[in-house]
Scaffold this motif. Structure first.
Motif, PDB file in Angstrom:
ATOM      1  N   UNK A   1       0.878  -1.259   0.059  1.00 23.93           N
ATOM      2  CA  UNK A   1      -0.016  -0.029  -0.008  1.00 23.93           C
ATOM      3  C   UNK A   1       0.804   1.175  -0.005  1.00 23.93           C
ATOM      4  N   UNK A   2       0.617   2.248  -0.947  1.00 29.78           N
ATOM      5  CA  UNK A   2       1.481   3.551  -0.871  1.00 29.78           C
ATOM      6  C   UNK A   2       0.764   4.433  -0.038  1.00 29.78           C
ATOM      7  N   UNK A   3       1.685   5.066   0.684  1.00 34.14           N
ATOM      8  CA  UNK A   3       1.427   6.289   1.610  1.00 34.14           C
ATOM      9  C   UNK A   3       2.099   7.561   1.192  1.00 34.14           C
ATOM     10  N   UNK A   4       1.554   8.461   2.028  1.00 33.62           N
ATOM     11  CA  UNK A   4       2.129   9.969   1.652  1.00 33.62           C
ATOM     12  C   UNK A   4       1.578  10.217   0.224  1.00 33.62           C
ATOM     13  N   UNK A   5       2.279  11.455  -0.078  1.00 32.37           N
ATOM     14  CA  UNK A   5       1.744  12.333  -1.134  1.00 32.37           C
ATOM     15  C   UNK A   5       1.742  11.288  -2.530  1.00 32.37           C
ATOM     16  N   UNK A   6       2.523  10.168  -2.363  1.00 30.78           N
ATOM     17  CA  UNK A   6       2.481   9.304  -3.605  1.00 30.78           C
ATOM     18  C   UNK A   6       1.050   8.432  -3.928  1.00 30.78           C
ATOM     19  N   UNK A   7       0.337   8.449  -2.733  1.00 33.12           N
ATOM     20  CA  UNK A   7      -0.912   7.891  -2.537  1.00 33.12           C
ATOM     21  C   UNK A   7      -2.069   8.509  -3.309  1.00 33.12           C
ATOM     22  N   UNK A   8      -1.695   9.833  -3.170  1.00 32.98           N
ATOM     23  CA  UNK A   8      -2.667  10.720  -3.940  1.00 32.98           C
ATOM     24  C   UNK A   8      -3.168  10.882  -5.431  1.00 32.98           C
ATOM     25  N   UNK A   9      -4.197  10.235  -5.851  1.00 31.35           N
ATOM     26  CA  UNK A   9      -4.361  10.114  -7.312  1.00 31.35           C
ATOM     27  C   UNK A   9      -3.752  10.896  -8.218  1.00 31.35           C
TER      28      UNK A   9
END
Length: 64
Positions: A1-9
């Motif tokens: 699971x990606x977290x941080x700003x990289x998880x924003x579409x």
């Protein structure tokens, strides 16, 4: 699971309200006093609630 700003579409998938900065690209809800906007790198933004879920530190948290 990606977290941080990289998880924003990705910016290319945002709706008009998200592009203009009026809605969160994660939950797609409009910003308000209860759903405050948090700005990040490269023009990305999200609401404070989604930022907490993504593990993104906000300006208020960094000041503590």
């Amino acid at each position: 699971m990606t977290t941080g700003w990289d998880a924003v579409p990705a910016l290319g998938t945002w709706t008009v309200d998200e592009i203009t900065g009026n809605a969160c690209p994660c939950c797609h809800r409009g910003y308000s006093l209860a759903r405050e906007k948090v700005t990040g790198p490269d023009g990305r933004h999200t609401c404070r609630l989604c930022a907490a879920l993504l593990g993104v530190s906000t300006g208020a948290e960094a000041a503590r």
